[in-house]
Motif scaffolding. Structure first.
Motif, short mmCIF file in Angstrom:
data_model
loop_
_atom_site.label_atom_id
_atom_site.label_comp_id
_atom_site.label_asym_id
_atom_site.label_seq_id
_atom_site.Cartn_x
_atom_site.Cartn_y
_atom_site.Cartn_z
N THR A 221 8.99 8.41 -0.06
CA THR A 221 8.49 9.00 -1.30
C THR A 221 9.43 8.87 -2.50
O THR A 221 9.17 9.46 -3.54
CB THR A 221 8.18 10.50 -1.09
OG1 THR A 221 9.38 11.19 -0.75
CG2 THR A 221 7.16 10.67 0.02
N GLU A 222 10.48 8.05 -2.39
CA GLU A 222 11.47 8.03 -3.46
C GLU A 222 10.93 7.50 -4.78
O GLU A 222 11.43 7.87 -5.85
CB GLU A 222 12.71 7.23 -3.03
CG GLU A 222 12.59 5.71 -3.10
CD GLU A 222 11.72 5.10 -2.01
OE1 GLU A 222 11.33 3.92 -2.15
OE2 GLU A 222 11.41 5.81 -1.02
N HIS A 223 9.88 6.66 -4.74
CA HIS A 223 9.37 6.11 -6.00
C HIS A 223 8.39 7.05 -6.70
O HIS A 223 8.10 6.86 -7.89
CB HIS A 223 8.74 4.73 -5.79
CG HIS A 223 9.75 3.63 -5.82
ND1 HIS A 223 10.61 3.39 -4.79
CD2 HIS A 223 10.06 2.71 -6.79
CE1 HIS A 223 11.40 2.36 -5.09
NE2 HIS A 223 11.09 1.95 -6.30
N PHE A 224 7.88 8.03 -6.00
CA PHE A 224 7.05 9.07 -6.64
C PHE A 224 7.90 10.26 -7.04
O PHE A 224 7.55 10.99 -7.97
CB PHE A 224 5.95 9.49 -5.68
CG PHE A 224 4.72 10.07 -6.35
CD1 PHE A 224 4.02 9.35 -7.30
CD2 PHE A 224 4.24 11.32 -6.00
CE1 PHE A 224 2.88 9.86 -7.91
CE2 PHE A 224 3.10 11.85 -6.59
CZ PHE A 224 2.42 11.12 -7.55
N ALA A 225 9.02 10.45 -6.37
CA ALA A 225 9.85 11.64 -6.57
C ALA A 225 10.29 11.87 -8.01
O ALA A 225 10.29 13.01 -8.48
CB ALA A 225 11.06 11.59 -5.64
N PRO A 226 10.69 10.82 -8.78
CA PRO A 226 11.12 11.10 -10.15
C PRO A 226 10.05 11.74 -11.03
O PRO A 226 10.37 12.40 -12.03
CB PRO A 226 11.51 9.70 -10.68
CG PRO A 226 11.90 8.94 -9.45
CD PRO A 226 10.94 9.42 -8.39
N LEU A 227 8.77 11.57 -10.66
CA LEU A 227 7.71 12.22 -11.42
C LEU A 227 7.92 13.73 -11.48
O LEU A 227 7.63 14.37 -12.50
CB LEU A 227 6.35 11.91 -10.79
CG LEU A 227 5.14 12.67 -11.35
CD1 LEU A 227 4.90 12.30 -12.82
CD2 LEU A 227 3.89 12.40 -10.52
N PHE A 228 8.46 14.31 -10.42
CA PHE A 228 8.57 15.76 -10.37
C PHE A 228 9.69 16.29 -11.27
O PHE A 228 9.60 17.41 -11.77
CB PHE A 228 8.73 16.21 -8.91
CG PHE A 228 7.50 15.89 -8.11
CD1 PHE A 228 6.33 16.61 -8.27
CD2 PHE A 228 7.48 14.80 -7.25
CE1 PHE A 228 5.18 16.29 -7.57
CE2 PHE A 228 6.35 14.46 -6.54
CZ PHE A 228 5.19 15.20 -6.70
#
Length: 262
Positions: A221-228
């Motif tokens: 999930t590291e590529h979605f994580a910065p969204l948070f």
């Protein structure tokens, strides 16, 4: 840091890969996006390509980039982006994030990775805005939102907060499909668009279970994580309702959706 009268937006962008620079469309989209932004005093970048705990601050002076990719043509390794360091911003981030049980470390020889510099080359090609990169200390969406909330006041000081990832990211699955957009990528992108428009933060936080094909779109999930981090900064400033997709579509089968709050 001196306050500025205009609050800077908070961004989540899909950063692609080094060949983004040769795409006929995407560089122009990024350039047009930055042209419509207020000029930042500095940029605070959280990239999917730097996981380090406890949270780490990268270089605060200009040092070589991290060419953290393999098997590409040589000219991609010759790219330079000599943005000024941001020591004042680093001091502010330390003060905001460091506390009991939440240490902050400095890694002064850690340059910008491709998740940071690939989009910045297109958005701020003169490399004249100071940049600080910080690490992802966790992949827990709730903890990342908290980090974003704590960093949100920087937006009122002229700092552009950027979470850099990829809205869908499963390179292994792409090897098993032909041309076009895989169903899992399109389905997740459509679900994510609707969740963002509805401000359904609970669904986004639990995206691995609430989204269609979530585990295919993001097996890690590291590529979605910065969204948070971006969502936390938007939530603290009260502008979650002002979010909009600035870039959408697909690149090599992956969703390049990129979002601005504020």
């Amino acid at each position: 840091m001196d306050a500025t009268p205009e609050r800077m937006p908070a961004l989540y962008l899909s950063h692609g890969a080094p060949p983004l620079a040769d795409d006929p469309v995407w560089p122009g989209e990024l350039a047009a996006w930055s042209a419509g932004l207020p000029r930042p005093k500095a940029i605070l970048m959280v990239s999917a390509h730097w996981e380090e705990a406890p949270l780490a601050l990268g270089a605060t002076e200009t040092i070589p980039l991290v060419h953290d990719f393999w098997g590409f043509p040589e000219h991609y390794y010759q790219v330079r982006y000599a943005a000024p360091g941001a020591p004042e911003l680093a001091a502010s981030v330390r003060a905001m994030l460091r506390g009991p049980g939440t240490p902050v470390q400095d890694i002064p020889d850690r340059g910008l990775d491709h998740g940071a510099y690939v989009p910045l080359v297109e958005m701020f090609p003169d490399a004249d805005v100071p940049v600080l990169q910080i690490s992802l200390p966790t992949l827990d969406p709730r903890k990342l939102m908290d980090i974003g909330r704590r960093l949100a006041p920087l937006r009122d000081e002229g700092v552009l907060l950027v979470g850099s990832g990829f809205f869908t990211h499963n390179l292994a699955a792409l090897r098993h499909v032909g041309a076009g957009v895989p169903g899992w990528s399109a389905e997740f992108d459509d679900w994510g668009r609707h969740a963002l428009e509805a401000q359904d933060i609970d669904a986004l936080l639990d995206f691995e279970h609430t989204s269609p094909a979530g585990r295919l779109a993001h097996p890690r999930t590291e590529h979605f994580a910065p969204l948070f981090v971006t969502l936390g900064a938007a939530d603290a400033a009260g502008d979650l309702g002002g979010g909009r997709s600035v870039i959408d579509g697909f690149w090599m089968g992956l969703a390049k959706r990129s979002i601005q709050f504020g």
